[in-house]
Design an enzyme around this catalytic site. Structure first.
Site, PDB file in Angstrom:
ATOM      1  N   ASP A 228      52.712   6.394  16.035  1.00  0.00           N
ATOM      2  CA  ASP A 228      52.976   7.702  15.430  1.00  0.00           C
ATOM      3  C   ASP A 228      52.519   8.812  16.369  1.00  0.00           C
ATOM      4  O   ASP A 228      53.224   9.798  16.584  1.00  0.00           O
ATOM      5  CB  ASP A 228      52.263   7.807  14.088  1.00  0.00           C
ATOM      6  CG  ASP A 228      52.461   9.164  13.429  1.00  0.00           C
ATOM      7  OD1 ASP A 228      53.597   9.474  13.047  1.00  0.00           O
ATOM      8  OD2 ASP A 228      51.472   9.916  13.320  1.00  0.00           O
ATOM      9  N   LYS A 232      54.821  11.700  18.596  1.00  0.00           N
ATOM     10  CA  LYS A 232      54.554  13.139  18.599  1.00  0.00           C
ATOM     11  C   LYS A 232      54.308  13.645  20.013  1.00  0.00           C
ATOM     12  O   LYS A 232      54.789  14.726  20.389  1.00  0.00           O
ATOM     13  CB  LYS A 232      53.355  13.429  17.689  1.00  0.00           C
ATOM     14  CG  LYS A 232      53.625  13.144  16.220  1.00  0.00           C
ATOM     15  CD  LYS A 232      52.368  13.255  15.384  1.00  0.00           C
ATOM     16  CE  LYS A 232      52.659  12.911  13.917  1.00  0.00           C
ATOM     17  NZ  LYS A 232      51.420  12.905  13.085  1.00  0.00           N
TER      18      LYS A 232
END
Length: 370
Positions: A228, A232
């Site tokens: 995750d 980003k």
């Protein structure tokens, strides 16, 4: 002149429900100047479709209404046609994490359909998809619909808009570092708090508390694998001008013990995680002896074109070490700001905050519609 806008929403989980609630309130507040109709609401198996494009009721919406509707969702080609035929400007809201849907963004945009989404997959997967999306987007030099994705990094925090403003005004980003996961921020703020004199809690205990409180994904491995954060960081790196093939093309440290990567279930993983507490505990103790704490950090250096995601030892006085709760922090180092970074900090997770970022993107689109 009143603007007439049709909206399709896909995904009615935590973010989707919060978005529908916030959108309903926004429509109510602006009904004198805007004509906004939600004409399509779907989840993976069922959908509500307004075939005559009259507005679907949003007040007190619950996902069970979709289940009761019993109508299969439209295929992507059919949804594009449905929105193109509405006779108005149309906005797609993708509140899912589906790469299959994200891979079709260029087709929506080429058809003049605008997109607002927190789905990271379209912007952090293969670089070719990134290029295709922005080649089509009307707010990026293309001739298609507009695309905004503020909530792909930092939920409701103005991270994407900040870096875009820096670059659009001629500044140059030199380095970015921060804590990009509300889950991992919470875990390490609890596990190894800055200035704490007590012995670190068992890491597995902190993970369990976070899971029970809903701070982690149903399977905590989806947070602990670091992907995750890598996604980003990939988005921010691409916005900074770097060519990043994928979020697996640079070092990403997983916090999942190797033997537990293949655990058959989240329950099996949680049951066996305490067997590996000593390893994380040792890292925390070593850092503490040096007057430091460990945090899960993502960083990129534009000059060296290097990215990395993983544990770092930080002085207790470091801004990242002083984070509380599940806060995110993103520090932008640029030519203009020099050694003093521009810092964006605050709550970076949660359905309401993510939905706020999506709604803010919808408002940006509406402002650009002629």
């Amino acid at each position: 002149m009143t603007k007439d806008i049709k909206i399709a929403i896909i995904g009615v989980g935590g973010v989707g429900k919060a978005f529908i609630s916030q959108l309903a309130s926004y429509i109510q507040r602006n009904q004198s100047t805007l004509s906004i109709s939600v004409v399509y609401i779907a989840r993976s198996s069922t959908a509500l479709i307004s075939k005559d494009y009259s507005p679907l009721p949003l007040t007190a919406f619950v996902p069970e209404k979709l289940d009761a509707a019993g109508v299969p969702p439209l295929s992507v080609p059919d949804l594009i046609k449905f929105l193109k035929d509405c006779g108005s400007e149309a906005i797609l809201i993708d509140n899912t994490s589906s790469i299959e849907l994200a891979s079709q963004y260029p087709e929506f945009l080429k058809s003049g359909i605008h997109i607002a989404t927190p789905n990271k997959k379209g912007f952090s997967s293969e670089e070719s998809l990134w290029n295709d999306i922005f080649a089509a987007a009307g707010n990026s030099g293309g001739s298609g619909g507009y695309v905004f994705h503020e909530s792909t990094v930092g939920a409701g925090l103005p991270v994407i808009s900040t870096i875009k403003d820096l670059i659009d005004t001629g500044d140059e980003v030199t380095k970015i570092e921060g804590v990009f996961s509300g889950t991992l921020s919470y875990l390490f703020n609890q596990f190894a708090p800055a200035g704490g004199n007590e012995a670190p809690r068992a890491f597995s205990e902190v993970v369990k508390v976070a899971k029970d409180a809903g701070y982690t994904e149903p399977d905590p491995r989806d947070d602990l694998n670091g992907m995750d954060v890598a996604r980003k960081l990939t988005i921010l790196a691409r916005l900074s001008g770097l060519s990043i093939a994928s979020p697996t093309s640079f070092p990403v440290q997983s916090l999942i013990p190797k033997p537990l990567e293949s655990a058959s279930s989240a329950q099996e993983f949680m049951t066996n995680l305490p067997n590996y507490d000593a390893d994380m505990g040792q890292l925390a103790e070593e850092a503490k002896k040096e007057g430091k704490v460990i945090r899960f950090v993502g960083s990129l250096d534009v000059a060296s074109k290097s990215l990395k995601v993983g544990l770092e030892k930080l002085d207790a006085s470091h801004p990242i070490a002083a984070l509380k709760g599940s806060d995110n922090i993103v520090a932008f180092y640029t030519k203009r700001y020099g050694d003093r970074a521009l810092v964006v900090q605050g709550a970076g997770a949660g359905g309401d905050l993510t939905a706020m970022g999506v709604l803010a993107d919808v408002i940006k689109i509406i402002a650009r519609i002629k």
